[in-house]
Every structure is written in C-alpha cells, then in structure tokens.
Design an enzyme around this catalytic site. Structure first.
Site, PDB file in Angstrom:
ATOM      1  N   HIS A 214     -10.557  -4.794   9.832  1.00  0.00           N
ATOM      2  CA  HIS A 214     -11.280  -4.292   8.556  1.00  0.00           C
ATOM      3  C   HIS A 214     -12.704  -3.803   8.733  1.00  0.00           C
ATOM      4  O   HIS A 214     -13.648  -4.079   8.265  1.00  0.00           O
ATOM      5  CB  HIS A 214     -11.697  -5.825   7.785  1.00  0.00           C
ATOM      6  CG  HIS A 214     -10.402  -6.337   7.273  1.00  0.00           C
ATOM      7  ND1 HIS A 214      -9.398  -6.941   8.066  1.00  0.00           N
ATOM      8  CD2 HIS A 214     -10.000  -6.742   5.987  1.00  0.00           C
ATOM      9  CE1 HIS A 214      -8.535  -7.634   7.441  1.00  0.00           C
ATOM     10  NE2 HIS A 214      -8.889  -7.333   6.112  1.00  0.00           N
TER      11      HIS A 214
ATOM     12  N   GLU B 151       0.803  -1.062  -0.116  1.00  0.00           N
ATOM     13  CA  GLU B 151       0.121  -0.090  -0.006  1.00  0.00           C
ATOM     14  C   GLU B 151       0.923   1.243  -0.103  1.00  0.00           C
ATOM     15  O   GLU B 151       0.628   2.437  -0.703  1.00  0.00           O
ATOM     16  CB  GLU B 151      -1.085  -0.093   1.262  1.00  0.00           C
ATOM     17  CG  GLU B 151      -1.960  -1.152   1.054  1.00  0.00           C
ATOM     18  CD  GLU B 151      -1.458  -2.403   1.607  1.00  0.00           C
ATOM     19  OE1 GLU B 151      -0.379  -2.546   1.976  1.00  0.00           O
ATOM     20  OE2 GLU B 151      -2.262  -3.477   1.268  1.00  0.00           O
TER      21      GLU B 151
HETATM   22  C1  LIG Z   1      -2.057  -4.545   4.503  1.00  0.00           C
HETATM   23  C2  LIG Z   1      -3.173  -5.258   3.710  1.00  0.00           C
HETATM   24  N1  LIG Z   1      -3.385  -5.309   2.536  1.00  0.00           N
HETATM   25  C3  LIG Z   1      -4.291  -5.948   1.869  1.00  0.00           C
HETATM   26  C4  LIG Z   1      -5.020  -6.766   2.547  1.00  0.00           C
HETATM   27  C5  LIG Z   1      -6.177  -7.457   1.951  1.00  0.00           C
HETATM   28  N2  LIG Z   1      -5.643  -9.170   1.722  1.00  0.00           N
HETATM   29  C6  LIG Z   1      -6.116  -9.734   2.604  1.00  0.00           C
HETATM   30  S1  LIG Z   1      -5.564 -11.225   2.479  1.00  0.00           S
HETATM   31  C7  LIG Z   1      -4.781 -10.774   1.366  1.00  0.00           C
HETATM   32  C8  LIG Z   1      -3.881 -11.723   0.302  1.00  0.00           C
HETATM   33  C9  LIG Z   1      -2.839 -12.117   1.060  1.00  0.00           C
HETATM   34  O1  LIG Z   1      -2.106 -13.209   0.420  1.00  0.00           O
HETATM   35  P1  LIG Z   1      -1.030 -14.028   1.121  1.00  0.00           P
HETATM   36  O2  LIG Z   1       0.019 -13.163   1.923  1.00  0.00           O
HETATM   37  O3  LIG Z   1      -0.087 -14.702   0.017  1.00  0.00           O
HETATM   38  O4  LIG Z   1      -1.707 -14.929   1.897  1.00  0.00           O
HETATM   39  P2  LIG Z   1      -2.774 -16.117   1.568  1.00  0.00           P
HETATM   40  O5  LIG Z   1      -4.131 -15.362   1.535  1.00  0.00           O
HETATM   41  O6  LIG Z   1      -2.352 -16.623   0.279  1.00  0.00           O
HETATM   42  O7  LIG Z   1      -2.805 -16.724   2.809  1.00  0.00           O
HETATM   43  C10 LIG Z   1      -5.226  -9.498   1.012  1.00  0.00           C
HETATM   44  C11 LIG Z   1      -4.512  -8.489  -0.155  1.00  0.00           C
HETATM   45  C12 LIG Z   1      -4.649  -6.801   3.915  1.00  0.00           C
HETATM   46  N3  LIG Z   1      -5.433  -7.813   4.883  1.00  0.00           N
HETATM   47  N4  LIG Z   1      -3.749  -6.079   4.514  1.00  0.00           N
END
Ligand SMILES: Cc1ncc(C[n+]2csc(CCOP(=O)(O)OP(=O)(O)O)c2C)c(N)n1
Ligand SMILES: [Mg+2]
Lengths: 338, 332
Positions: free
Chosen positions: A130, A62
């Site tokens: 959230h 971000e």
């Molecule tokens: C700082 C932040 N940006 C965006 C999100 C929204 N978000 C939640 S899970 C996710 C994907 C995360 O991917 P990864 O780290 O690979 O974990 P996975 O979901 O595959 O377990 C996103 C973009 C968030 N929770 N926190």
C-alpha cells in the site's frame, strides 16, 4: 478565493465538472456509500447525495471497473475512475495499458477514450503493498497522459483539464498531501493547501511549474518530493546556495521547455523521486536532459531516490528508504561545490 | 522444504474433549484481547502504521486452524492477526512486528498487514484483496505434485469474490482437484460496502457449484460448527476430493481499519450480531457442560491478559532495525 487542501479541491473540481457536463461520472470502490468515507481519502465525500446515480460504487474489482470506464468513455461518457491505492493499478493495468492507451492508435485514430484514473501513492506506514510509487509503470506507455498533483490549486485545475481531455489521463496524488482532516488524517502529512479562485480554471497537463526561482542548481521533483525539495531549497538559501525548484507535474509528456530553461541557467541538476532509483521516472528525465541540454551541464546529473527495495513497514526503515529534505539539500551542496 | 512431516499426520483431538474445547476458547479470547490491546496502543499513538482488526470474527480463524495439522498451511489477508494467533504465531513475535522490531515475525519489514511465519505454516498476509487465492491454489498444486498429505486453508473476505483472481484461482483448484480449503469470512461488508450492493447472489458458497466443487455455508460465529466443517473440508482435500469452499457467516465488531466509526453499519444489525458474539456464545455452551466453571474461564482470560501485558512491555523495548537492514532480504 478560499484556502483548500487537495482532497477538498479535487472534490469541488469533480462536482463542478459533473455539473458542467452530464457525461461525467465517478466509478470506484467505497466512493459514495451512505455513512461511508467518500473514497479512502474523502475526495468524493458528499457527492453521491448531490449527483444521484453518477457516483458508482463498485464491487472490489479493479480490472472490471477500469474496463467499464474505458468502455463507457468509448461510448461518449467521461468517467473519473478512483483507485483506492495506487498499488491496485497493477490489477487494472491490462485495461489501462492494452485497451485505453492503444484504442486510438489501433483504430487508426477513430476511437476516443476520454477517461480519468485517479490514484494515491506514497509510503505511509502501511507496508509494501500500500505504498508504491506507481507513476513509473505508466509514464512509458504511449497513449497515456500522466500527471502528478502536489498542490490543491494544481489538483483542481489538472483534474478539470483531464476530464475535458479526449485521452486517457492518469492523475497521481499523494497520501500525505490530501490534507484530509478527522478520522482519515495521516500522520506525517504535509501542507499542500492553496488559495483556490472562485471561478472556473484549468491547469495544462503538459507544463512543469517553477516553484522557487534560483540560479545555482535545478531541483526537479513531484508530489511529496516537490515539497521536500522546496524545504531543502529554503535551508540551502540560508547557506548561500540558490536552488531553483521545479515541480515536474506532467510526467508524460515531460515539459522539457521549462526544464531546459532552468538547466541552461544553472548547469546543475538534481532529480528527486520517491520510488526506487532503478527504473524510475527520474531516469527518463535524466536521459531527456542529457539529449537536449547535455552541453549546458557543468556536472553530471544527480538523482536522489529511494533504495532499490520494496517499501518497508517499520518507520525507521521507511524513513531511511524515502528521500527527505536533508538528503536533497546534501545532494545540492555536493553538486554546487563541483 | 514446505514443512511436510514424513510420518502420517497425527489424528486430531476428540472435538468433545474438555481440554480441546478450553483450548478453542483460549484461542478466541487470545485473539479478542490481543486485538483490543492493539487497538488501544494504536489509538494511544504508541503503535505505528495502520490496523485491520477482527473482533467478532474469532471463531473462524480458531475453528479452521484447529482442524489443520502443524504442517498444513494458511494464507491470510490484511486482516490477519486472528489467523496468525490461531495458527500458532506467538503474541510476542506479533507485537514485536507491530512495533517494527527486528524480533518481529517479519523483522519489522511486514507490519500489521503482512503477518506470517513460514516456520509455522503461515505465508505473510497478502493485502491485495483476493491476491492469496491463486497463490494458495499454487501451494496446493505443489502439495499434489510432491505427493504430501498437506492442505492449505486460504482465508479471504466476502469482498474478494468479486475479483478475477478468485474466479481464476478456484476454477484451477477445481479442475485439478487441489487440496485447498477456500475459507470465505463473510462479514457482510467489504470495507464500507455491504454485500447486497455488490452481489446479486449473496450466498457465496453457491460459487463452488458453478465451478463444480463442494461449497458450504456455516455459522461462522459458532466455533464448533466452523471446526466441524473445516475438518470435513480438510479431510476431503486429503483424499483427493478438494477443493472445498467454506462460507463462514460472521460480523466485524470494529472498524474496517484505523479509526473507522462504521457509520455505514445499521444499528439494529450491529446489535443483532453483537448478541451472537462467538466468545459469549461458546462460553455459555461450555458452562452448560457441567465440567467447566466460570472460574475456569476467568483463569484463562487472566492468564492471557498478563501474557499480553508482558508482551507489550517487551515489544516496546525490542530491538529496532538499523539502516543496514534496509537493503537485506530483497533477494534469496
Ligand atoms: C485489490 C484490492 N482492492 C482494494 C483494496 C482495499 N481494501 C482493503 S480491504 C478492503 C475490503 C475487503 O473486504 P473483504 O474482502 O470482505 O474483507 P474484510 O475487510 O471484510 O475482512 C478493500 C476494498 C485492496 N487491499 N486490494
Ligand atoms: Mg468482508
């Protein structure tokens, strides 16, 4: 004319601006992935196919993509950045507050940062991280314009005005107002659809909107609370209390002209805010009213806001946390009786 | 205060021991069945909130947590049900939490994305991507300053390595040689975005070398490989050779959240990974030993199923908070 929800209206607004001005592009997480969602709330769904190379999916970064939006804006582009959830604005806030908001001033008026940051807020059963009402953290930042859209008509019109504005503009949206259907639909969603005109239009970024005229009490709110205030006004009308509902809409700057006209008429003010009471935007509005129209008040200003706690997960507590139409109506009754 | 036991930690069990292996299998099945039941309850509409599930990734949580002592810690994410079960949270306290009850592990205030139990060495899940990484480094700093033998395993996804918090956190852990195992569950996707779209070098363990510490890529669907790597990493941390970055290659069988249909995952990719399912693979390995029968495995699953069924019944009737609970727990 067509009836649209906020997500669709924003989508059309973005598409129209991208068609009108090739400097406009979108940047954010999961906004254009094939087979994906078009952002967490479907706002950019289908746009990546229409505008190749101009819907930019970023890593989860971000601070990074916000800084890139600032830099690109300084070099003549018109970015629309998408924050998946408003809560993540904390990560981006250095670029927004230290760079975007201050560049113009620090440069002695020589730099322009024409960027838009869109972010959804609101408590929606997701727990403390959230859910936050983020607008309060940005309304006190000189150099940033902050608006909150509660109807599809405003969403499209303000989005377009924001894209055309030469300053950084933050647009807050509410998760319960998108009206997105299907897989991304939200339980507890409220109808925020509007009749959308066929032609181009904008909505100014510095004007409040009177949603319902009244004479006994002025109720100020924005986003979900503007809808709850309108519902409360309906209940109150049946009891003989005439509430004037104003959607504050432009949170920075605040439209004291529209608010003042109403306060002079009713002499009584209830301000409704979804975030915690302490340190909210309603505190600023209250102070602004006192300074300007204090002599017209027949009773002290009343605030209806959430408890001074993080947003709880469990539905029972979340509903108790956030103001609802019943609490707003009660505050109006109490005030009208004084 | 942080749960450090006074004595030296007991030795971990022999990784070839039959009961130990059945325990690993049981934990993986528990995670799978728990998640399947939660998904059902959620889709059925009985369970509130949102969910991020870990079907297909059971070996990572199970293998890592089995390499930790009871007084070691983990940090987790929005996708934390598996981590919680593997660290010893009970089905009941988790189901109660999901139903928003006061008997939940966070009294119904946290919910799915913030599962945790400080008495069991699990910080409430941190739902801000990468937000747990500097925090875990800080926990490890405390262990170092307090001269305990504790280790923290910090779980995060492939998506997190793009965040500044990852780079700031691992660098500080590296320069001060802190006892933290950074566990990256690389399931190829961050939300709907495939890693090849967002990283030029998709070998995540390489990041460790850039910061001057040890990194390793492991088959994250092989619970024994995960376990062995986690043991080595924890041991390195305890002897001042930390931190360690483990990249565990795995795959999410279910949607990112809620009703996500995963249209962004290619069909052949999904099928290839389904054929490498961690539970079926481990079952095959166990049966090949000769001293474990299909009946043994069936009995484990049957026991877990009834445990979960019973847990759901209780959770549905568990006490809900009252309005007075809204304003408690804000300050210590
Ligand atoms: C700082 C932040 N940006 C965006 C999100 C929204 N978000 C939640 S899970 C996710 C994907 C995360 O991917 P990864 O780290 O690979 O974990 P996975 O979901 O595959 O377990 C996103 C973009 C968030 N929770 N926190
Ligand atoms: Mg991932």
């Amino acid at each position: 004319m067509k009836r649209q929800g906020i997500a669709e209206a924003l989508r059309d607004g973005i598409a129209e601006e991208m068609t009108r001005d090739e400097r406009v592009f979108c940047i954010g997480e999961d906004i254009g992935v094939p087979g994906g969602w078009g952002g967490a709330f479907t706002v950019t769904l289908g746009l990546a196919e229409k505008f190749p190379g101009r819907i930019i999916d970023t890593p989860i970064a971000e601070l990074g993509f916000t800084g890139m939006a600032v830099g690109a804006a300084m070099m003549g582009m018109r970015p629309i950045a998408d924050m998946q959830y408003g809560d993540f604005l904390f990560l981006a806030s250095d670029q927004l507050i230290n760079n975007a908001a201050k560049m113009r001033y620090m440069s002695g008026g020589t730099v322009k940062v024409p960027m838009v940051m869109r972010a959804p807020i609101g408590a929606t059963g997701r727990g403390s991280q959230h859910a936050q009402s983020m607008e309060r953290y940005f309304t006190g930042v000189p150099g940033l314009k902050v608006v909150a859209v509660s109807t599809a008509y405003d969403a499209k019109g303000m989005l377009k005005a924001a894209v055309r504005d030469d300053n950084p503009v933050m647009i807050f949206e509410h998760k319960l107002l998108y009206g997105s259907k299907g897989a991304r639909a939200e339980p507890g969603a409220v109808d925020a659809t509007s009749e959308i005109p066929d032609g181009d239009y904008t909505v100014p970024l510095d004007r409040a909107a009177v949603r319902r005229p009244g004479t006994d009490v002025t109720v100020l709110g924005w986003l979900l609370m503007a809808h709850f205030a309108a519902a409360a006004a309906g209940t109150l009308a049946a009891e003989g209390i005439s509430a004037e509902v104003i959607d504050v809409r432009s949170l920075s700057p605040i439209d004291y002209e529209t608010i003042g006209e109403s306060v002079r008429k009713t002499g009584r003010v209830v301000i409704v805010e979804e975030g915690p009471k302490t340190g909210g935007v309603s505190a600023e509005i209250c102070a602004g009213i006192m300074e300007r129209f204090g002599d017209h008040l027949q009773a002290p200003v009343v605030r209806v806001a959430s408890a001074d706690v993080p947003v709880p997960f469990t539905p029972i507590l979340e509903n108790a946390y956030r103001p609802d139409a019943a609490r707003i109506a009660q505050a109006c009754r109490d005030l009208a009786g004084r | 205060m942080n749960g450090a036991s006074a004595a030296n930690p007991p030795a971990l069990p022999d990784p070839q021991d039959r009961d130990f292996l059945l325990g690993l299998y049981g934990t993986m099945v528990l995670i799978r069945e728990f998640e399947e039941r939660v998904k059902f309850l959620f889709l059925e509409g009985t369970m509130p909130g949102t969910i991020h599930q870990c079907q297909g990734q059971e070996a990572t949580a199970t293998g890592v947590c089995a390499a930790l002592h009871a007084d070691d810690w983990i940090t987790s994410t929005f996708r934390g049900h598996g981590h919680a079960l593997a660290k010893g949270l009970t089905v009941q306290e988790m189901l109660d939490e999901l139903f928003g009850a006061t008997t939940g592990c966070c009294k119904g205030k946290g919910g799915s994305m913030h599962m945790g139990n400080m008495a069991k060495g699990m910080v409430p899940g941190i739902a801000i991507v990468a937000g747990g990484i500097p925090l875990a480094a800080g926990m490890a700093l405390a262990f170092k300053m307090q001269r305990t033998q504790q280790v923290v395993a910090c779980f995060f996804g492939d998506g997190a390595v793009a965040e500044g918090a990852f780079h700031e956190g691992v660098n500080m852990a590296a320069i001060w040689q802190l006892p933290v195992v950074f566990v990256c569950e690389n399931n190829l996707y961050g939300a709907s975005t495939r890693i090849d779209k967002v990283m030029k070098n998709p070998r995540i363990s390489d990041r460790a070398a850039a910061y001057g510490f040890q990194g390793e890529t492991v088959d994250g669907n092989d619970v024994l490989a995960v376990h062995a790597a986690a043991r080595r990493a924890a041991e390195a941390c305890r002897t001042g050779q930390g931190p360690v970055l483990l990249e565990l290659l795995t795959y999410r069988r279910t949607g990112h959240s809620r009703r996500d249909a995963c249209h962004y995952q290619a069909k052949d990719e999904r099928e290839a990974w389904f054929s490498r399912d961690p539970i079926t693979r481990f079952a095959t390995q166990l049966l090949a030993r000769g001293d474990i029968t299909p009946a043994d495995l069936d009995a484990i699953k049957a026991r877990i199923d009834s445990q979960i069924t019973q847990g759901v019944e209780l959770a549905k009737q568990a006490p809900q908070p009252t309005l007075a609970d809204l304003t408690t727990d804000v300050f210590a």
